[in-house]
Design an enzyme around this catalytic site. Sequence first.
Site, PDB file in Angstrom:
ATOM      1  N   LYS A 123      10.026   3.746   6.161  1.00  0.00           N
ATOM      2  CA  LYS A 123      10.732   4.664   7.051  1.00  0.00           C
ATOM      3  C   LYS A 123       9.701   5.526   7.779  1.00  0.00           C
ATOM      4  O   LYS A 123       9.123   6.449   7.211  1.00  0.00           O
ATOM      5  CB  LYS A 123      11.702   5.579   6.295  1.00  0.00           C
ATOM      6  CG  LYS A 123      12.623   6.308   7.286  1.00  0.00           C
ATOM      7  CD  LYS A 123      13.064   7.679   6.854  1.00  0.00           C
ATOM      8  CE  LYS A 123      12.122   8.795   7.156  1.00  0.00           C
ATOM      9  NZ  LYS A 123      11.943   9.125   8.585  1.00  0.00           N
TER      10      LYS A 123
ATOM     11  N   GLU B 288       0.674  11.745  -0.624  1.00  0.00           N
ATOM     12  CA  GLU B 288      -0.456  12.208   0.203  1.00  0.00           C
ATOM     13  C   GLU B 288       0.072  13.382   1.005  1.00  0.00           C
ATOM     14  O   GLU B 288       0.857  13.188   1.936  1.00  0.00           O
ATOM     15  CB  GLU B 288      -0.904  11.111   1.160  1.00  0.00           C
ATOM     16  CG  GLU B 288      -1.382   9.866   0.482  1.00  0.00           C
ATOM     17  CD  GLU B 288      -2.874   9.872   0.226  1.00  0.00           C
ATOM     18  OE1 GLU B 288      -3.603  10.511   0.994  1.00  0.00           O
ATOM     19  OE2 GLU B 288      -3.288   9.233  -0.746  1.00  0.00           O
TER      20      GLU B 288
ATOM     21  N   GLU C 229      -1.655  25.715   5.789  1.00  0.00           N
ATOM     22  CA  GLU C 229      -1.972  24.561   6.635  1.00  0.00           C
ATOM     23  C   GLU C 229      -1.234  24.761   7.956  1.00  0.00           C
ATOM     24  O   GLU C 229      -0.008  24.720   7.999  1.00  0.00           O
ATOM     25  CB  GLU C 229      -1.489  23.261   5.977  1.00  0.00           C
ATOM     26  CG  GLU C 229      -1.871  22.057   6.800  1.00  0.00           C
ATOM     27  CD  GLU C 229      -1.218  20.774   6.323  1.00  0.00           C
ATOM     28  OE1 GLU C 229      -0.021  20.797   6.008  1.00  0.00           O
ATOM     29  OE2 GLU C 229      -1.912  19.753   6.272  1.00  0.00           O
TER      30      GLU C 229
HETATM   31  P1  NAD Z   1       7.235  15.871   6.851  1.00  0.00           P
HETATM   32  O1  NAD Z   1       7.074  16.051   5.381  1.00  0.00           O
HETATM   33  O2  NAD Z   1       8.177  16.760   7.547  1.00  0.00           O
HETATM   34  O3  NAD Z   1       7.716  14.394   7.186  1.00  0.00           O
HETATM   35  C1  NAD Z   1       7.026  13.247   6.705  1.00  0.00           C
HETATM   36  C2  NAD Z   1       8.029  12.125   6.573  1.00  0.00           C
HETATM   37  O4  NAD Z   1       8.993  12.501   5.605  1.00  0.00           O
HETATM   38  C3  NAD Z   1       8.809  11.795   7.843  1.00  0.00           C
HETATM   39  O5  NAD Z   1       9.042  10.404   7.907  1.00  0.00           O
HETATM   40  C4  NAD Z   1      10.118  12.533   7.629  1.00  0.00           C
HETATM   41  O6  NAD Z   1      11.185  11.941   8.336  1.00  0.00           O
HETATM   42  C5  NAD Z   1      10.291  12.367   6.141  1.00  0.00           C
HETATM   43  N1  NAD Z   1      11.152  13.387   5.517  1.00  0.00           N
HETATM   44  C6  NAD Z   1      11.453  14.628   5.956  1.00  0.00           C
HETATM   45  N2  NAD Z   1      12.329  15.224   5.117  1.00  0.00           N
HETATM   46  C7  NAD Z   1      12.569  14.346   4.114  1.00  0.00           C
HETATM   47  C8  NAD Z   1      13.366  14.371   2.932  1.00  0.00           C
HETATM   48  N3  NAD Z   1      14.106  15.412   2.609  1.00  0.00           N
HETATM   49  N4  NAD Z   1      13.333  13.304   2.125  1.00  0.00           N
HETATM   50  C9  NAD Z   1      12.560  12.239   2.416  1.00  0.00           C
HETATM   51  N5  NAD Z   1      11.823  12.131   3.526  1.00  0.00           N
HETATM   52  C10 NAD Z   1      11.811  13.179   4.364  1.00  0.00           C
HETATM   53  O7  NAD Z   1       5.771  15.931   7.460  1.00  0.00           O
HETATM   54  P2  NAD Z   1       5.354  15.780   8.974  1.00  0.00           P
HETATM   55  O8  NAD Z   1       5.693  17.063   9.647  1.00  0.00           O
HETATM   56  O9  NAD Z   1       5.867  14.511   9.545  1.00  0.00           O
HETATM   57  O10 NAD Z   1       3.772  15.620   8.813  1.00  0.00           O
HETATM   58  C11 NAD Z   1       2.954  16.713   8.639  1.00  0.00           C
HETATM   59  C12 NAD Z   1       2.559  16.898   7.188  1.00  0.00           C
HETATM   60  O11 NAD Z   1       2.084  15.678   6.650  1.00  0.00           O
HETATM   61  C13 NAD Z   1       1.417  17.867   7.007  1.00  0.00           C
HETATM   62  O12 NAD Z   1       1.657  18.696   5.900  1.00  0.00           O
HETATM   63  C14 NAD Z   1       0.226  16.971   6.728  1.00  0.00           C
HETATM   64  O13 NAD Z   1      -0.809  17.556   6.009  1.00  0.00           O
HETATM   65  C15 NAD Z   1       0.858  15.886   5.977  1.00  0.00           C
HETATM   66  N6  NAD Z   1       0.036  14.667   6.052  1.00  0.00           N
HETATM   67  C16 NAD Z   1      -0.683  14.302   4.974  1.00  0.00           C
HETATM   68  C17 NAD Z   1      -1.495  13.172   5.034  1.00  0.00           C
HETATM   69  C18 NAD Z   1      -2.336  12.745   3.869  1.00  0.00           C
HETATM   70  O14 NAD Z   1      -2.835  11.621   3.892  1.00  0.00           O
HETATM   71  N7  NAD Z   1      -2.511  13.575   2.860  1.00  0.00           N
HETATM   72  C19 NAD Z   1      -1.550  12.443   6.208  1.00  0.00           C
HETATM   73  C20 NAD Z   1      -0.805  12.854   7.290  1.00  0.00           C
HETATM   74  C21 NAD Z   1       0.005  13.967   7.194  1.00  0.00           C
END
Ligand code: NAD
Length: 500
Positions: free
Chosen positions: A188, A264, A396
């Site tokens: 997803k 991650e 962050e």
């Molecule tokens: P997010 O957590 O909002 O979303 C990530 C994914 O999770 C998306 O596909 C989103 O649709 C899904 N999601 C959102 N709510 C959910 C729920 N309740 N249940 C299951 N899935 C859900 O993050 P974002 O805003 O897309 O990305 C930014 C964040 O990701 C930052 O904190 C960044 O540090 C982190 N990130 C970490 C890595 C790593 O490798 N450690 C890499 C990239 C991004």
Amino acid sequence: MNKPLTRLSPPAEPREFGFFLDGRAVPAGERSLIERRSPAHDVPVTRIPHCTQDDLDAAVAAARRAFDDRRWSGLSGAARAGVLLKAGALIRERAEEIAYFETLENGKPIAQARGEVAGCADMFEYASGLARSLHGDSFNNLGDGMFGIVTREPVGVVGLITPWNFPFLILCERVPYILASGCTIVAKPSEVTSASTLLLAGILTEAGLPDGCMNVVTGPGSSIGQGMIEHMDIDMLSFTGSTGVGRRCVEAAARSNFKKLGLELGGKNPQIVFADADLEDAADGVAFGIAFNTGQCCVSGSRLIVERSVADRFAAMVQAKLERVRIGDPLDESTQVGAITTEAQNATILGYLRKGQEEGARLLCGGTVADLGAGRFIGPAIFTDVTRDMSIVRDEIFGPVLTILPFDTLDEAVEIANDTIYGLAASVWSQDIDKALTVTRRVRAGRFWVNTTLAGGPELPLGGFKQSGWGREAGMYGVEEYTQVKSVHVEIGKRRHWGA
Ligand code: NAD
């Protein structure tokens, strides 16, 4: 489609994608559509289906069938390697199309997107070798009557949830390794950047991946993502995204089937610069490390910790570089920094820029909203006169905002670097190898760069310490993460009876 598109401008009409189930694209039909507007051009570029819980259940069932009947895990490593190699070649062939949609949906510069797509092909090529070299262990020291074998088996159906900042790269740091292990996938992508994941699913089928081994459901995290983390028939979930949603994954796993988790999550990564560093190199790396991908990068080096004797001079050097960064239309080949990907993220960054000044920090440069037409653009910012308790230093931000803290001793630099809930990545800049290695040992982070930053590739694993996550992706460690270990005791010769 591997030569640059002749017309690098947004498409006249948005491209409509289906979701991907059991080896084929399924058009939206009656489902509602989620439209994505380019963050740089503010025009519609893609449409994806808003999948339902039934769609998710069908995708998990397809992945389950494909796993249970061993159509993939039962193949030899060599056969799996063949599919992964072909996929790598097809990614190279379609690189231009993938990079184009990545740029349109995410806002990242096209030159950067092309580089990432090439790196992704390399991931598949490297992982193909791992499909053949994955192996267990044996114990030949259990006495003449017993032989012990330890096998590695694929975990099963893997749910894969990815974010919007590196939609294709993060996907490809996982998919080839998951497939190398013999698992099947329900992916997803973020609802704002789904195109490249859907393109990859088609490529994998074309490369010979059996139906059902790669399924993609599209839609919001709050419904489809939440449905995945709670699903009783997903054996392992690989989640990349915010620490907040990572926490929900842990809670949902505990409430549902104790699925194995790979997480991650966020980062607030230190860059430690000693006075004896090559300061030109370090300034270049620090500027790159905060401006790259508009700072929307989990491993972005957002906390600069610099030796006091050179702090002012070094800040001026980084400032000079950031002020020269070419911000603009990401479809322009010469652009270095593109648009902020989402409206929400834009508001978050602007909020921190305000908050930093309210808290008493000095905005040395940047932070202005560049007037570049329809999109959302923010000039990379530097804050000085910061203290360790300020939110701009602790949180962050996920944007191009650098804070600078001075230090006097190595111990102090390490202490400041470790003063965070996160432990994703860190850099150290020094020409003294003893200093650099001491810092590398003492700062708690899953990835370290010495006299460089943001280097990567398919060989070395990725992952975080502390609240930055669990487990490792990529490299042989990444494949092993998607396996579980089975112990087999083999009696040799006649069994000694227990006398009953
Ligand atoms: P997010 O957590 O909002 O979303 C990530 C994914 O999770 C998306 O596909 C989103 O649709 C899904 N999601 C959102 N709510 C959910 C729920 N309740 N249940 C299951 N899935 C859900 O993050 P974002 O805003 O897309 O990305 C930014 C964040 O990701 C930052 O904190 C960044 O540090 C982190 N990130 C970490 C890595 C790593 O490798 N450690 C890499 C990239 C991004």
